[in-house]
Scaffold this motif. Structure first.
Motif, short mmCIF file in Angstrom:
data_model
loop_
_atom_site.label_atom_id
_atom_site.label_comp_id
_atom_site.label_asym_id
_atom_site.label_seq_id
_atom_site.Cartn_x
_atom_site.Cartn_y
_atom_site.Cartn_z
N THR A 178 106.94 27.62 68.68
CA THR A 178 106.81 26.92 67.40
C THR A 178 107.89 27.35 66.41
OG1 THR A 178 105.24 28.61 66.68
CG2 THR A 178 104.32 26.59 67.64
N PRO A 179 108.15 26.53 65.41
CA PRO A 179 109.13 26.90 64.38
C PRO A 179 108.70 28.16 63.63
CG PRO A 179 108.63 24.55 64.28
CD PRO A 179 107.63 25.15 65.21
N PRO A 180 109.61 28.94 63.09
CA PRO A 180 109.27 30.18 62.37
C PRO A 180 108.28 29.98 61.23
CG PRO A 180 111.62 30.09 62.83
CD PRO A 180 111.07 28.76 63.24
N SER A 181 108.33 28.82 60.58
CA SER A 181 107.43 28.58 59.44
C SER A 181 105.97 28.46 59.86
CB SER A 181 107.85 27.30 58.70
OG SER A 181 107.80 26.17 59.55
N PHE A 182 105.72 28.32 61.16
CA PHE A 182 104.36 28.19 61.66
C PHE A 182 103.73 29.55 61.98
CE2 PHE A 182 103.59 23.65 63.14
CZ PHE A 182 104.63 23.11 62.39
N HIS A 183 104.56 30.58 62.09
CA HIS A 183 104.11 31.84 62.67
C HIS A 183 103.00 32.51 61.85
CE1 HIS A 183 108.06 32.30 65.15
NE2 HIS A 183 107.35 31.24 65.48
N ASP A 184 103.14 32.58 60.52
CA ASP A 184 102.12 33.24 59.70
C ASP A 184 100.78 32.53 59.82
OD1 ASP A 184 103.87 35.16 58.85
OD2 ASP A 184 104.33 34.19 56.93
N TYR A 185 100.81 31.21 59.79
CA TYR A 185 99.57 30.44 59.89
C TYR A 185 98.91 30.65 61.25
CZ TYR A 185 96.41 26.47 60.34
OH TYR A 185 95.31 25.67 60.55
N LEU A 186 99.67 30.58 62.31
CA LEU A 186 99.11 30.75 63.65
C LEU A 186 98.63 32.18 63.87
CD1 LEU A 186 101.64 28.63 65.76
CD2 LEU A 186 99.31 28.02 65.06
N ARG A 187 99.32 33.13 63.27
CA ARG A 187 98.89 34.53 63.38
C ARG A 187 97.51 34.70 62.73
NH1 ARG A 187 102.94 36.60 61.11
NH2 ARG A 187 104.21 36.77 62.99
N SER A 188 97.31 34.05 61.61
CA SER A 188 96.01 34.15 60.92
C SER A 188 94.91 33.48 61.74
CB SER A 188 96.09 33.52 59.53
OG SER A 188 96.27 32.12 59.62
N ILE A 189 95.24 32.39 62.39
CA ILE A 189 94.25 31.67 63.20
C ILE A 189 93.84 32.51 64.41
CG2 ILE A 189 93.90 29.69 64.75
CD1 ILE A 189 93.70 28.93 61.85
N THR A 190 94.82 33.07 65.12
CA THR A 190 94.51 33.87 66.31
C THR A 190 93.80 35.17 65.93
OG1 THR A 190 96.75 34.82 66.23
CG2 THR A 190 96.39 32.90 67.66
N THR A 191 94.17 35.74 64.78
CA THR A 191 93.50 36.96 64.32
C THR A 191 92.04 36.68 63.98
OG1 THR A 191 95.57 37.87 63.45
CG2 THR A 191 93.51 38.80 62.60
N SER A 192 91.79 35.56 63.31
CA SER A 192 90.42 35.18 62.95
C SER A 192 89.58 34.97 64.21
CB SER A 192 90.42 33.91 62.11
OG SER A 192 91.10 34.11 60.87
N ALA A 193 90.19 34.37 65.22
CA ALA A 193 89.47 34.14 66.48
C ALA A 193 89.11 35.47 67.14
CB ALA A 193 90.32 33.28 67.41
N ILE A 195 88.66 38.39 65.60
CA ILE A 195 87.62 39.03 64.79
C ILE A 195 86.25 38.42 65.12
CG2 ILE A 195 86.75 39.36 62.44
CD1 ILE A 195 89.68 39.53 61.54
N ALA A 196 86.24 37.11 65.33
CA ALA A 196 84.98 36.42 65.64
C ALA A 196 84.61 36.55 67.11
CB ALA A 196 85.11 34.95 65.27
N ASN A 197 85.42 37.32 67.83
CA ASN A 197 85.17 37.55 69.27
C ASN A 197 85.15 36.24 70.06
OD1 ASN A 197 84.82 39.31 71.42
ND2 ASN A 197 82.58 39.12 71.39
N THR A 198 86.05 35.35 69.66
CA THR A 198 86.20 34.08 70.38
C THR A 198 87.65 33.94 70.80
OG1 THR A 198 86.65 32.85 68.34
CG2 THR A 198 84.35 32.96 69.08
N SER A 199 87.89 32.96 71.63
CA SER A 199 89.25 32.73 72.12
C SER A 199 89.54 31.24 72.15
CB SER A 199 89.43 33.33 73.52
OG SER A 199 90.73 33.06 74.01
N LEU A 200 90.66 30.87 71.56
CA LEU A 200 91.07 29.47 71.60
C LEU A 200 91.61 29.15 72.98
CD1 LEU A 200 93.02 29.15 68.22
CD2 LEU A 200 90.76 28.23 68.72
#
Length: 226
Positions: A178-193, A195-200
């Motif tokens: 993905t483009p660099p501008s997407f990285h922070d958003y995707l990092r937050s999404i994967t981190t939240s997953a 923490i919730a003990n789930t996996s996308l």
């Protein structure tokens, strides 16, 4: 590209780079099996005894003639099936490969030679395709939807040649492409997953990426989401 077979069915023509080798092999063996000649491919078809030589000057009894004719018929059927399989194979392989196998005596020998030749090429193509997937990147400002479609098609193509990507591998490719501008958003999404003990899943991750792209690019409002 499909070619009508000797049996009236369409079979994908084997590509020179072996990129459709598994599909071609499956279609061919299924076709041969449906027509009762698969043993000529596997090498388990038994050749009948050579018929006795018919001598025109010799007087034969009706039983003797019947035995000769029955033996000739068995041989004719065996030889015919051999040529039917060869015809099918020769009509669906590249000319360069045909030149290598055309002089082989049996249909099974032709099949084995094709398998040996193309399996090596198929393995190489699979490695190259997976390498291309890992190197495919979406530049900043480029169409992310098209990029995701390209990766999805490459993943499907990889699966057709026996190189099925695991969920983890494909998710890594998605995130890193993905483009660099997407990285922070995707990092937050994967981190939240985490923490919730789930996996996308990989498909869910692709949807998240596309939704973010459509939400942040006004000109994409009319596009549909996965």
């Amino acid at each position: 590209m499909s070619n009508p077979s000797a049996f009236g069915f369409s079979i994908d023509k084997l590509r020179a780079d072996a990129s459709n080798f598994i599909i071609w092999s499956t279609q061919s063996k299924t076709l041969f099996g449906s027509r009762g000649v698969l043993r000529h491919v596997t090498g388990t078809a038994r050749a009948p005894e050579i018929p006795p030589l018919f001598e025109a000057s010799k007087a034969y009894s009706p039983d003797e003639l019947a035995k000769i004719e029955a033996a000739e018929l068995k041989m004719d059927r065996y030889v015919q099936n051999e040529y039917i399989v060869k015809q099918q194979l020769f009509s669906t392989i590249p000319h360069s490969l045909l030149l290598k196998v055309q002089s082989l005596e049996s249909a099974a020998a032709v099949w084995d030679a094709i398998q040996n030749e193309m399996k090596t090429k198929s393995d190489m193509y699979r490695v190259e395709l997976r390498q291309r997937m890992g190197e495919t990147k979406c530049a900043e400002g480029a169409n992310v939807e098209t990029h995701l479609e390209t990766l999805a098609m490459m993943r499907e193509e990889c699966a057709t040649i026996g190189g099925v990507l695991s969920e983890a591998e494909y998710k890594t490719i998605l995130l890193s492409s993905t483009p660099p501008s997407f990285h922070d958003y995707l990092r937050s999404i994967t981190t939240s997953a985490q923490i919730a003990n789930t996996s996308l899943s990989a498909n869910q991750l692709a949807s998240v990426i596309l939704e973010y792209y459509l939400a942040t690019w006004p000109e994409c409002e009319e596009k549909s989401v996965y």
